[in-house]
Design a protein around this motif. Structure first.
Motif, short mmCIF file in Angstrom:
data_model
loop_
_atom_site.label_atom_id
_atom_site.label_comp_id
_atom_site.label_asym_id
_atom_site.label_seq_id
_atom_site.Cartn_x
_atom_site.Cartn_y
_atom_site.Cartn_z
N MET A 131 0.88 -1.18 0.00
CA MET A 131 0.00 0.00 0.00
C MET A 131 0.91 1.22 0.00
SD MET A 131 -3.30 -0.52 0.34
CE MET A 131 -4.28 -1.99 0.45
N LEU A 132 0.79 2.00 -1.03
CA LEU A 132 1.79 3.02 -1.30
C LEU A 132 1.14 4.39 -1.40
CD1 LEU A 132 4.69 3.42 -2.54
CD2 LEU A 132 3.65 2.89 -4.73
N ASP A 133 1.65 5.37 -0.66
CA ASP A 133 1.14 6.74 -0.85
C ASP A 133 1.48 7.16 -2.28
OD1 ASP A 133 0.60 9.52 1.06
OD2 ASP A 133 1.43 9.79 -0.95
N GLU A 134 0.51 7.75 -2.96
CA GLU A 134 0.71 8.05 -4.39
C GLU A 134 1.83 9.07 -4.64
OE1 GLU A 134 -2.88 9.77 -5.99
OE2 GLU A 134 -3.03 11.19 -4.35
N HIS A 135 2.22 9.85 -3.61
CA HIS A 135 3.29 10.83 -3.82
C HIS A 135 4.69 10.27 -3.51
CE1 HIS A 135 0.89 14.86 -3.71
NE2 HIS A 135 0.37 13.97 -4.53
N CYS A 136 4.78 8.98 -3.29
CA CYS A 136 6.10 8.43 -2.93
C CYS A 136 7.12 8.61 -4.06
CB CYS A 136 5.98 6.94 -2.59
SG CYS A 136 5.46 6.65 -0.90
N ILE A 152 -0.81 -1.27 -4.62
CA ILE A 152 -2.04 -0.48 -4.52
C ILE A 152 -1.67 0.91 -4.02
CG2 ILE A 152 -4.28 -0.27 -3.37
CD1 ILE A 152 -4.30 -3.33 -3.11
N HIS A 153 -2.07 1.94 -4.78
CA HIS A 153 -1.79 3.32 -4.35
C HIS A 153 -2.96 3.83 -3.52
CE1 HIS A 153 0.09 2.86 -8.40
NE2 HIS A 153 1.15 3.18 -7.65
N PHE A 154 -2.65 4.57 -2.46
CA PHE A 154 -3.74 5.28 -1.78
C PHE A 154 -3.51 6.77 -1.92
CE2 PHE A 154 -1.54 6.55 2.14
CZ PHE A 154 -0.54 5.60 2.26
N ARG A 155 -4.60 7.54 -1.73
CA ARG A 155 -4.52 8.97 -1.97
C ARG A 155 -3.54 9.61 -0.99
NH1 ARG A 155 -10.21 9.43 -2.54
NH2 ARG A 155 -10.28 11.28 -1.21
N ASN A 158 -3.87 10.30 2.89
CA ASN A 158 -5.27 10.07 3.21
C ASN A 158 -5.42 8.71 3.92
OD1 ASN A 158 -8.03 9.56 3.15
ND2 ASN A 158 -8.29 10.86 1.34
N ALA A 159 -5.42 8.76 5.26
CA ALA A 159 -5.47 7.52 6.05
C ALA A 159 -6.80 6.80 5.84
CB ALA A 159 -5.25 7.84 7.53
N ALA A 160 -7.86 7.58 5.60
CA ALA A 160 -9.17 6.94 5.39
C ALA A 160 -9.15 6.14 4.09
CB ALA A 160 -10.26 8.02 5.33
N ASP A 161 -8.52 6.69 3.07
CA ASP A 161 -8.42 5.96 1.79
C ASP A 161 -7.56 4.71 1.97
OD1 ASP A 161 -9.06 5.87 -1.02
OD2 ASP A 161 -6.94 6.25 -1.39
N LEU A 162 -6.48 4.84 2.74
CA LEU A 162 -5.65 3.67 3.04
C LEU A 162 -6.49 2.59 3.72
CD1 LEU A 162 -2.95 2.12 3.49
CD2 LEU A 162 -2.65 3.48 5.58
N GLU A 181 6.33 8.47 3.31
CA GLU A 181 7.56 9.24 3.52
C GLU A 181 7.40 10.20 4.69
OE1 GLU A 181 9.00 11.12 -0.09
OE2 GLU A 181 8.62 9.30 -1.24
N GLY A 182 8.53 10.71 5.16
CA GLY A 182 8.52 11.70 6.23
C GLY A 182 8.13 13.05 5.65
N ILE A 183 9.10 13.72 5.04
CA ILE A 183 8.78 14.91 4.24
C ILE A 183 8.79 14.45 2.78
CG2 ILE A 183 9.71 17.11 3.39
CD1 ILE A 183 10.62 17.76 6.19
N TYR A 184 7.72 14.76 2.06
CA TYR A 184 7.64 14.32 0.65
C TYR A 184 8.52 15.21 -0.22
CZ TYR A 184 4.26 10.80 1.70
OH TYR A 184 3.68 9.66 2.20
N SER A 185 9.22 14.55 -1.14
CA SER A 185 10.34 15.21 -1.82
C SER A 185 9.93 16.31 -2.79
CB SER A 185 11.18 14.17 -2.56
OG SER A 185 10.40 13.48 -3.50
#
Ligand code: PMP
Length: 400
Positions: A131-136, A152-155, A158-162, A181-185
């Motif tokens: 399960m991957l944050d889409e901004h990774c 699977i990407h989540f928004r 968005n923890a609810a989407d996850l 990620e911690g701070i998104y790049s």
């Protein structure tokens, strides 16, 4: 279309030519005056594209340690640790990283990129789920591909989407790895780690957090977003890089799970590449110690971030949503981004131009990365350069 035709078509589409004016790929730094200023293509430039968050690339303790290591061990290890064994520096840096994070296990990789590739591909495989944050970052996406797991990407954030997507997994949940990620790049925003951890716990999944941009930047002792959010005990694997706050090149993973040690035998990006060079290891050890001993660098970095963000916001630029050492300015179109980048370069300011597909939502961005080593006067010069940009449409709202 032949393989070479395909490359030529790409070159034409993106107007790549030797005669172009300066572009990031043709920019050559011949001299550095300091961590934040150098001569790029013969012009003095304030460097606002590096991830030199703590400004340690010229720190005396780091450079001296690097020189000494070269004298003692030579320039390179010329092989993998599984084949050639470790240098004592590898072992002691791993011990330092484990101590710094307050865990028992640390593994050093040759880059931050291979740390993500190596960890993800060793942790999950065919039949498992990520399960991957889409901004990774791209390195995480590439690690996912290499693993062969179901992705699977989540928004973004968005923890609810996850949670919704985890719920849908039903019985397959047992073999799920969540990656954030911690701070998104790209946009410099913080991960929503508290909520993500809450979901992770409820579904009993494993969580990996890439703190590449947050190590040395967030948290009471600089350990990153998990420390700042008070959820370190809930993070299973933390990856990071030496190429930002630690001012070198290399990567790592730390964990409280003893199973981390097994990846030394199973992770291809750990096994089939040369181990980090003696100089890299030595400078990184010093830089890591400085994160703990000089918290004032972190304070200065944040002061600088506030100064630049306020200045650019006052000019009316559409900025990334949160004040951070990574500040993205929306350029709207590729043409605008190139024009703005060139105009800034002409004025002696070097920022990162980041274009799709590297950006979330296909945005065209100018990304400014602050350093603790930037002076207030340099930041004022940067703001002035942005103020001088000609005739560009500026949106007033924030980047969503
Ligand atoms: N993770 C993230 C979030 C990054 O932004 C980057 C590089 N910018 C990496 C990993 C890879 O690090 P390195 O460049 O040290 O290989």
């Amino acid at each position: 279309m032949s393989l070479l035709d395909r490359l030529q078509a790409f070159s034409q589409k993106h107007a790549i030519s030797e005669n172009n004016s300066v572009t990031p790929l043709s920019a050559v730094t011949k001299q550095l005056y300091s961590p934040t200023e150098g001569e790029v293509n013969g012009k003095p430039a304030i460097l606002l594209g590096t991830n030199n968050y703590l400004g340690l690339t010229f720190d005396n303790a780091c450079t001296e340690a690097g020189k000494k290591a070269i004298d003692q061990y030579g320039t390179g290890t010329t092989g993998s640790r599984l084949a050639n064994g470790s240098y004592d520096g590898h072992k002691s840096l791993e011990q330092d990283l484990a101590e710094f994070y307050g865990v028992d296990h640390a593994v050093v990789f040759s880059t931050g990129y291979t740390a993500n590739l190596g960890m993800i591909s060793a942790l999950v495989g065919h039949g498992d789920t990520i399960m991957l944050d889409e901004h990774c970052h791209a390195s995480i996406y590439d690690g996912c591909k290499l693993s062969g797991a179901n992705i699977i990407h989540f928004r973004h954030n968005n923890a609810a989407d996850l949670e919704k997507r985890l719920r849908r997994l039903g019985d397959e949940i047992a073999n799920t790895l969540i990656i954030v990620e911690g701070i998104y790049s790209m946009l410099g925003d913080r991960g929503n780690l508290k909520d993500i951890c809450e979901v992770k716990q409820r579904y009993d999944a494993l969580l990996m957090v890439d703190e590449a941009h947050s190590l040395g930047v967030l948290g009471g002792s600089g350990r990153g977003l998990a420390q700042e959010s008070g959820v370190e005990a809930l993070v299973d694997f933390t990856t990071g890089t030496f190429s930002k706050s630690l001012a070198g090149i290399g990567g790592f993973c730390v964990s409280h799970h003893p199973e981390l040690e097994v990846i030394r035998y199973t992770s291809r990006p750990y096994i089939f590449t040369a181990s980090p060079s003696p100089a890299t290891i030595a400078t990184t050890k010093q830089a890591l110690a400085i994160i703990s001993s000089r918290p004032q660098l972190r304070e200065q970095l944040w002061k600088n971030a506030h100064q630049l963000y306020a200045g650019l916001a006052e000019l009316g630029y559409e900025l990334s949503p949160e004040i951070s050492p990574v500040i993205a300015v929306n350029a709207n179109t590729q043409e605008n981004a190139m024009s703005m980048w060139t105009q800034l370069f002409e004025q002696g300011v070097y920022v990162n131009m980041v274009l799709p597909p590297a950006t979330p939502g296909s945005r065209c961005l100018l990304r400014c990365s602050l350093s603790a080593a930037h002076t207030s006067a340099q930041i004022e010069r940067v703001i002035l350069a942005f103020a001088n940009l000609q005739e560009l449409p500026m949106l007033k709202q924030q980047i969503a």
